[in-house]
Motif scaffolding. Structure first.
Motif: not given
Length: 283
Positions: A37-38, A86-87, A93-95, A271-272
């Motif tokens: 998660l970001a 970028q994310l 990165v999934h979320g 959710h992530t």
């Protein structure tokens, strides 16, 4: 479970959700996938910094990677969107969560819309909202989803009940109204322009307070036996509901803190993990 004068313990519900994620995270690890998660924080709002820190700590407790990005308050809309892109392009990165609110000079809606739908784990995009309206969202807005999770955990009936939502924000009041409607509740949405608000609240079987004003909902307004869900959080750990007065009449009520907040964070992590399960790229 009996909802007679029941305190709806969000910490307990969150623990149940988190425990259900452990096996799923381990299964992802076997596939070489670490859920990530970001979180993006723009500026130095103390409350927002606290929220981001809490989410990061929750990730670490479960073994979810937490990537924290802190941008200067002078960041432009274009610069913020570039970071989001970028994310979006980073397969590890999934979320993506953009902490609300952003500084006033930033076009928040444009920034939200830049988040790829597959990574919109906080349910903030217009497409995510539309999917939620049709009952098809993988990632509905986290606080509304948390409210439904609490009702379900305590086996509080929704179908056929009259729910009054006080607040119409696009990430709380509106989506929770749709989610309750999809569960066959009769829904009334109230807001700052609503006339005779106490009268309308007095008709509700379920009251959702999401107005952003401390102790705004009065005990005299709610009917005996109503279920009260306080989604507000104001300075001094005060919700949008006058807790003591409402507790005397409600059959069930969420406290602040330890009510909807912990379940919102647990829902974000859920959710992530789901977003990671849907991904096909290994780390």
């Amino acid at each position: 479970m009996n909802a007679d004068k029941l305190i709806l313990d969000g910490t307990r519900v969150a623990k149940s959700i988190n425990e259900s994620l452990v096996k799923r995270i381990n299964q992802l690890s076997v596939r070489g996938i670490l859920p990530c998660l970001a979180t993006i924080l723009v500026g130095d709002d103390p409350s927002s910094e606290t929220y981001v820190r809490m989410k990061s700590s929750a990730c670490k407790r479960l073994g979810i990677d937490s990537r924290r990005i802190h941008l200067n308050k002078a960041t432009t809309t274009e610069e913020l969107i570039a970071v989001i892109q970028q994310l979006n392009e980073d397969p590890q990165v999934h979320g993506i969560l953009l902490q609300h609110p952003v500084p006033h000079h930033i076009d928040e809606r444009a920034a939200f819309e830049a988040i790829q739908i597959e990574k919109d784990v906080d349910g903030v995009t217009m497409l995510g909202f539309a999917q939620n309206a049709f009952g098809m969202a993988s990632f509905p807005s986290c606080t509304p989803a948390a409210i439904l999770a609490i009702l379900d955990y305590y086996q509080i009936p929704i179908e056929g009940k009259h729910a009054v939502i006080v607040g119409r924000s696009p990430i709380l009041g509106k989506p929770v109204s749709l989610m309750l409607l999809n569960r066959n509740a009769t829904v009334t949405i109230c807001h700052s322009k609503t006339n005779n608000l106490p009268l309308i609240i007095g008709l509700a079987d379920i009251v959702v307070a999401a107005v952003g004003k401390p102790a705004f909902i009065q005990g005299a307004w709610i009917k005996e036996g109503a279920v009260v869900l306080d989604a507000g959080y104001n300075a001094g750990n005060i919700g949008d509901v006058d807790f003591d007065a409402c507790h005397k009449k409600a059959s069930a009520i969420t406290p602040v803190p330890a009510g909807i907040g912990p379940v919102t964070i647990a829902t974000l992590l859920k959710h992530t993990v789901l977003a990671a399960e849907k991904s096909k790229i290994t780390t």
